[in-house]
Each structure stands twice: as C-alpha cells, then as structure tokens.
Motif scaffolding. Sequence first.
Motif, short mmCIF file in Angstrom:
data_model
loop_
_atom_site.label_atom_id
_atom_site.label_comp_id
_atom_site.label_asym_id
_atom_site.label_seq_id
_atom_site.Cartn_x
_atom_site.Cartn_y
_atom_site.Cartn_z
N LEU A 8 0.85 -1.18 0.00
CA LEU A 8 0.00 0.00 0.00
C LEU A 8 0.89 1.24 0.00
O LEU A 8 1.71 1.41 0.90
N CYS A 9 0.72 2.07 -1.00
CA CYS A 9 1.49 3.32 -1.06
C CYS A 9 0.78 4.38 -0.23
O CYS A 9 -0.44 4.56 -0.34
N VAL A 10 1.54 5.08 0.59
CA VAL A 10 0.98 6.10 1.49
C VAL A 10 1.78 7.38 1.37
O VAL A 10 2.95 7.37 0.98
N ASN A 11 1.14 8.48 1.70
CA ASN A 11 1.81 9.78 1.62
C ASN A 11 2.77 10.01 2.77
O ASN A 11 3.80 10.66 2.60
N ASP A 12 2.44 9.51 3.96
CA ASP A 12 3.29 9.71 5.13
C ASP A 12 3.53 8.36 5.80
O ASP A 12 2.65 7.85 6.50
N LEU A 13 4.69 7.79 5.58
CA LEU A 13 4.99 6.44 6.07
C LEU A 13 4.90 6.35 7.59
O LEU A 13 4.31 5.42 8.13
N SER A 14 5.46 7.32 8.29
CA SER A 14 5.44 7.29 9.76
C SER A 14 4.02 7.30 10.30
O SER A 14 3.68 6.54 11.21
N ILE A 36 10.01 2.39 3.15
CA ILE A 36 9.19 1.18 3.22
C ILE A 36 9.11 0.67 4.65
O ILE A 36 10.06 0.78 5.42
N ALA A 37 7.96 0.11 4.99
CA ALA A 37 7.76 -0.54 6.29
C ALA A 37 7.00 -1.83 6.05
O ALA A 37 6.05 -1.87 5.27
N LEU A 47 1.49 -6.63 5.50
CA LEU A 47 1.19 -5.33 4.91
C LEU A 47 2.51 -4.60 4.70
O LEU A 47 3.26 -4.38 5.64
N VAL A 48 2.79 -4.25 3.45
CA VAL A 48 3.98 -3.49 3.12
C VAL A 48 3.51 -2.07 2.83
O VAL A 48 2.66 -1.85 1.96
N LEU A 49 4.05 -1.12 3.55
CA LEU A 49 3.73 0.29 3.33
C LEU A 49 4.90 0.92 2.60
O LEU A 49 6.04 0.80 3.05
N SER A 50 4.62 1.58 1.49
CA SER A 50 5.66 2.25 0.71
C SER A 50 5.32 3.72 0.61
O SER A 50 4.15 4.09 0.43
N SER A 51 6.35 4.56 0.70
CA SER A 51 6.13 5.99 0.51
C SER A 51 5.73 6.26 -0.93
O SER A 51 6.39 5.79 -1.87
N ALA A 109 -9.03 7.90 6.03
CA ALA A 109 -7.84 8.25 6.83
C ALA A 109 -6.62 8.25 5.93
O ALA A 109 -6.71 7.91 4.74
N LEU A 110 -5.49 8.59 6.49
CA LEU A 110 -4.21 8.59 5.79
C LEU A 110 -4.29 9.38 4.47
O LEU A 110 -3.90 8.90 3.41
#
Length: 122
Positions: A8-14, A36-37, A47-51, A109-110
């Motif tokens: 999932l690509c997100v605008n703010d990884l933290s 990436i997280a 769940l892989v989070l990518s900036s 959200a996010l």
Amino acid sequence: MKLNHLNLCVNDLSDAVVFFQNLFEFRLIEQKGTAIAVMDDLNGFTLVLSSMPARSDDNNQYPKDFHLGFYVSTTSEVDEFHKKLTGFGIGTDTTPKMIRGGYTLYFTALEGILFEITCFEK
C-alpha cells in the motif's frame, strides 16, 4: 490460493505505521528509513507500506471506490472500532449501519484512503 500480502502506497509512512499499529494492531517487522515498512497482523497477512512518490500533477490519490476492508465477528466490534477512531481523533462522516447485508462503518484516513469495517453476523 490465499492472498498473503499487499503493498500500500501512502503519503506519510510514519503516520501510516502508527495508524496500523494503534487501530488495527499490526506489528512492525522492519522499516527502511522513510521508504518502506513491513508489518504483519499476526494472522499470516503481511502489509507493506511504501512511501508514495511525490508528483507535481496532484495525482497521488487512489480511485474513488478503492478501499481496504476488514471483517469482524460481531456488530459490537464495529461499534467499538467506531469509538476507537474517535479516541484517536479520526472523525467519520457516518455511524455504522446496515449496508448490503453487513453492519458496516466506512471512514477515510491517511490522506484519503477509504476503510471499511464490516460484520456479517448471523
């Protein structure tokens, strides 16, 4: 065949890491800076989070009906999740209600990602 992970690509990884830890009880496995997280839900899903890369055309939005859905076992879990959102300062436009055979809460959200919490209690 089983779906076992999602990137999932997100605008703010933290913010996204804290969001998934606090609201959905995901566990952070590994993080590589602000790029990436990797998280898991302790049930076999990763769940892989990518900036999301910055773009100048203001097109960093998911399509209108894109969403992440979570099923829970009871209607009270949907209600409790709604209260949990409020406790974290995340407002919703609606309260949980019956939609297409399930007791459902939608919220955003996010920075624009739509989420669904549903119970198909019998």
